[in-house]
Design a protein around this motif. Sequence first.
Motif, PDB file in Angstrom:
ATOM      1  N   PRO A 128      65.056  64.099 -18.778  1.00 33.40           N
ATOM      2  CA  PRO A 128      64.546  62.808 -18.847  1.00 33.40           C
ATOM      3  C   PRO A 128      62.964  62.832 -18.718  1.00 33.40           C
ATOM      4  CG  PRO A 128      66.335  63.363 -17.225  1.00 33.40           C
ATOM      5  CD  PRO A 128      66.039  64.388 -17.911  1.00 33.40           C
ATOM      6  N   HIS A 129      62.490  61.767 -19.263  1.00 30.19           N
ATOM      7  CA  HIS A 129      61.041  61.604 -19.136  1.00 30.19           C
ATOM      8  C   HIS A 129      60.615  59.993 -19.189  1.00 30.19           C
ATOM      9  CE1 HIS A 129      62.304  62.057 -23.573  1.00 30.19           C
ATOM     10  NE2 HIS A 129      61.105  61.121 -23.696  1.00 30.19           N
ATOM     11  N   ARG A 130      59.868  59.759 -18.788  1.00 33.70           N
ATOM     12  CA  ARG A 130      59.098  58.126 -18.618  1.00 33.70           C
ATOM     13  C   ARG A 130      57.676  58.060 -18.747  1.00 33.70           C
ATOM     14  NH1 ARG A 130      59.732  57.945 -11.859  1.00 33.70           N
ATOM     15  NH2 ARG A 130      57.614  59.089 -11.510  1.00 33.70           N
ATOM     16  N   TYR A 186      57.015  61.191 -33.125  1.00 34.56           N
ATOM     17  CA  TYR A 186      57.683  61.649 -34.185  1.00 34.56           C
ATOM     18  C   TYR A 186      59.206  61.997 -33.663  1.00 34.56           C
ATOM     19  CZ  TYR A 186      58.881  64.994 -37.929  1.00 34.56           C
ATOM     20  OH  TYR A 186      59.553  65.729 -38.778  1.00 34.56           O
ATOM     21  N   PHE A 187      60.412  61.297 -34.104  1.00 30.10           N
ATOM     22  CA  PHE A 187      61.607  61.852 -33.801  1.00 30.10           C
ATOM     23  C   PHE A 187      62.412  62.526 -34.981  1.00 30.10           C
ATOM     24  CE2 PHE A 187      60.347  57.882 -31.338  1.00 30.10           C
ATOM     25  CZ  PHE A 187      60.581  58.324 -30.144  1.00 30.10           C
ATOM     26  N   ALA A 188      62.697  63.722 -34.853  1.00 23.32           N
ATOM     27  CA  ALA A 188      63.366  64.361 -35.835  1.00 23.32           C
ATOM     28  C   ALA A 188      64.678  64.251 -35.778  1.00 23.32           C
ATOM     29  CB  ALA A 188      63.019  65.855 -35.687  1.00 23.32           C
ATOM     30  N   GLY A 199      50.002  59.691 -18.607  1.00 21.20           N
ATOM     31  CA  GLY A 199      51.010  58.681 -18.339  1.00 21.20           C
ATOM     32  C   GLY A 199      52.407  59.191 -18.618  1.00 21.20           C
ATOM     33  N   LEU A 200      52.702  60.155 -19.579  1.00 21.30           N
ATOM     34  CA  LEU A 200      53.782  60.796 -19.805  1.00 21.30           C
ATOM     35  C   LEU A 200      54.353  61.582 -18.373  1.00 21.30           C
ATOM     36  CD1 LEU A 200      56.214  61.218 -21.493  1.00 21.30           C
ATOM     37  CD2 LEU A 200      54.940  63.250 -22.639  1.00 21.30           C
ATOM     38  N   GLU A 201      55.581  61.567 -18.163  1.00 24.72           N
ATOM     39  CA  GLU A 201      56.026  62.369 -16.878  1.00 24.72           C
ATOM     40  C   GLU A 201      57.522  62.734 -17.238  1.00 24.72           C
ATOM     41  OE1 GLU A 201      53.685  59.482 -13.384  1.00 24.72           O
ATOM     42  OE2 GLU A 201      55.974  59.520 -13.572  1.00 24.72           O
ATOM     43  N   PRO A 248      62.766  55.819 -17.312  1.00 21.79           N
ATOM     44  CA  PRO A 248      63.505  57.354 -17.496  1.00 21.79           C
ATOM     45  C   PRO A 248      64.373  57.162 -18.520  1.00 21.79           C
ATOM     46  CG  PRO A 248      62.957  56.713 -15.159  1.00 21.79           C
ATOM     47  CD  PRO A 248      62.812  55.523 -15.943  1.00 21.79           C
ATOM     48  N   HIS A 249      64.467  58.200 -19.380  1.00 26.97           N
ATOM     49  CA  HIS A 249      65.530  58.229 -20.577  1.00 26.97           C
ATOM     50  C   HIS A 249      65.410  59.543 -21.061  1.00 26.97           C
ATOM     51  CE1 HIS A 249      61.773  57.575 -22.842  1.00 26.97           C
ATOM     52  NE2 HIS A 249      62.197  58.436 -23.890  1.00 26.97           N
ATOM     53  N   LYS A 250      66.339  59.899 -21.732  1.00 27.47           N
ATOM     54  CA  LYS A 250      66.477  61.273 -22.692  1.00 27.47           C
ATOM     55  C   LYS A 250      66.391  60.694 -24.037  1.00 27.47           C
ATOM     56  CE  LYS A 250      69.976  63.467 -19.861  1.00 27.47           C
ATOM     57  NZ  LYS A 250      71.115  64.172 -19.696  1.00 27.47           N
ATOM     58  N   ASP A 251      65.837  61.502 -24.914  1.00 24.24           N
ATOM     59  CA  ASP A 251      65.932  61.194 -26.269  1.00 24.24           C
ATOM     60  C   ASP A 251      66.928  61.517 -27.135  1.00 24.24           C
ATOM     61  OD1 ASP A 251      63.145  60.394 -25.881  1.00 24.24           O
ATOM     62  OD2 ASP A 251      62.026  62.062 -26.974  1.00 24.24           O
ATOM     63  N   THR A 252      67.441  60.900 -27.897  1.00 17.10           N
ATOM     64  CA  THR A 252      68.688  60.847 -28.744  1.00 17.10           C
ATOM     65  C   THR A 252      68.449  61.689 -29.867  1.00 17.10           C
ATOM     66  OG1 THR A 252      67.833  58.798 -29.700  1.00 17.10           O
ATOM     67  CG2 THR A 252      69.681  58.650 -27.646  1.00 17.10           C
TER      68      THR A 252
HETATM   69  O1  LIG Z   1      54.830  57.484 -25.345  1.00 21.71           O
HETATM   70  C1  LIG Z   1      54.927  58.676 -24.786  1.00 21.71           C
HETATM   71  O2  LIG Z   1      54.354  59.346 -24.464  1.00 21.71           O
HETATM   72  C2  LIG Z   1      56.477  58.927 -24.860  1.00 21.71           C
HETATM   73  C3  LIG Z   1      57.303  57.959 -25.517  1.00 21.71           C
HETATM   74  C4  LIG Z   1      58.892  58.165 -25.351  1.00 21.71           C
HETATM   75  O3  LIG Z   1      59.228  58.948 -24.553  1.00 21.71           O
HETATM   76  C5  LIG Z   1      59.900  57.648 -26.544  1.00 21.71           C
HETATM   77  O4  LIG Z   1      59.394  56.743 -27.339  1.00 21.71           O
HETATM   78  O5  LIG Z   1      60.967  58.180 -26.512  1.00 21.71           O
END
Ligand SMILES: O=C(O)CCC(=O)C(=O)O
Length: 324
Positions: free
Chosen positions: A252-254, A268-270, A212-214, A195-199
Amino acid sequence: MQSIPTIDISPLKDTAHPDHDATVQRILDACTDIGFLSITGTGVSPDTVNQVRAKTREIFDIDEQSKWDQAITRNNYRGYIPMGFFTPNDGSGKADKYEGYKLHFEVSEDHPVRDDCALYGPNLWPAEVPGAQDVILEYWSQLDHVAELLLGALEIGLGLTPNVLKAAFATPMTNMTLLHYPPQASDEEGFGIHPHKDTDALTIIAPDPVGGLEVQTRDGGWITPDCPPGGFVVNIGDMLELWSGGQLKSTPHRVVNKSGKERYSFPYFAVPRHNVVVEPLLPPLPGFDRPSVHCGHWSAEIWRTNWPDENATVDTPELGTLSS
Ligand SMILES: O=C(O)CCC(=O)C(=O)O
Ligand SMILES: [Fe+2]
């Protein structure tokens, strides 16, 4: 919100569209509530996504030795991330069950931005997978347009100065990770990704049909985004949360891959340009008090502190942690 809404974003392409304003509002509502939405009407074809998925699979099928030869280093955070290379910084010690291939914004060796920020540069493109670069960079540029539409909608929805967000993404530090999650046994502990937040500012993912994404709801439960075929899952990262003074939520997601199948993902991380300083553009919500973030410095710190023997300092921004 106990579910993740699906929103057709095609009305955003024309401000005179009769559904334009309602679409902006729906996006804003999703981003201020659960922080996640599924989008359709992007114009990115399923064929393009399938090609990227096929190239991603081919990259992880390269033999182990050759993948290790392309592994990321402290000086170049590009290329192969071996399985279990990083344990989560949360002290749990259990490595995530994925292997990755890291890509950053592609510029040539002699691009002037490299004098200002060493994180820009050419990617490693595996010689074993011809065509990967073209297919992935084409997908990337299509997602740049999708991100721009979403940022434009958020500017309007939040009542910000036109272009204030979009302008921050000229020569951005936007990056992608190609990911391969082997199946986890049904009784196996641990995560594909903990579990994490994206930065970043916002993330766009073409979900693998194996699931699989939660995503965590405000009451602490976990739900799975309901995304129609051909759609994308979008989430707000810490930077847009900060820009909005806490109105938009980084949630948070995992990933847990109990599908019994191989799972491939290519988020893709903007991320804004290296010299952008992210700070609230609106009065922060009560209790929301975070220091501004310099994107180049922040990115360097994120990559540096991924190495287990590198420690955060007082200058390391508090982003991505579940406590922030
Ligand atoms: O693979 C995914 O669906 C999520 C990956 C993710 O949360 C991430 O790389 O920050
Ligand atoms: Fe994530």
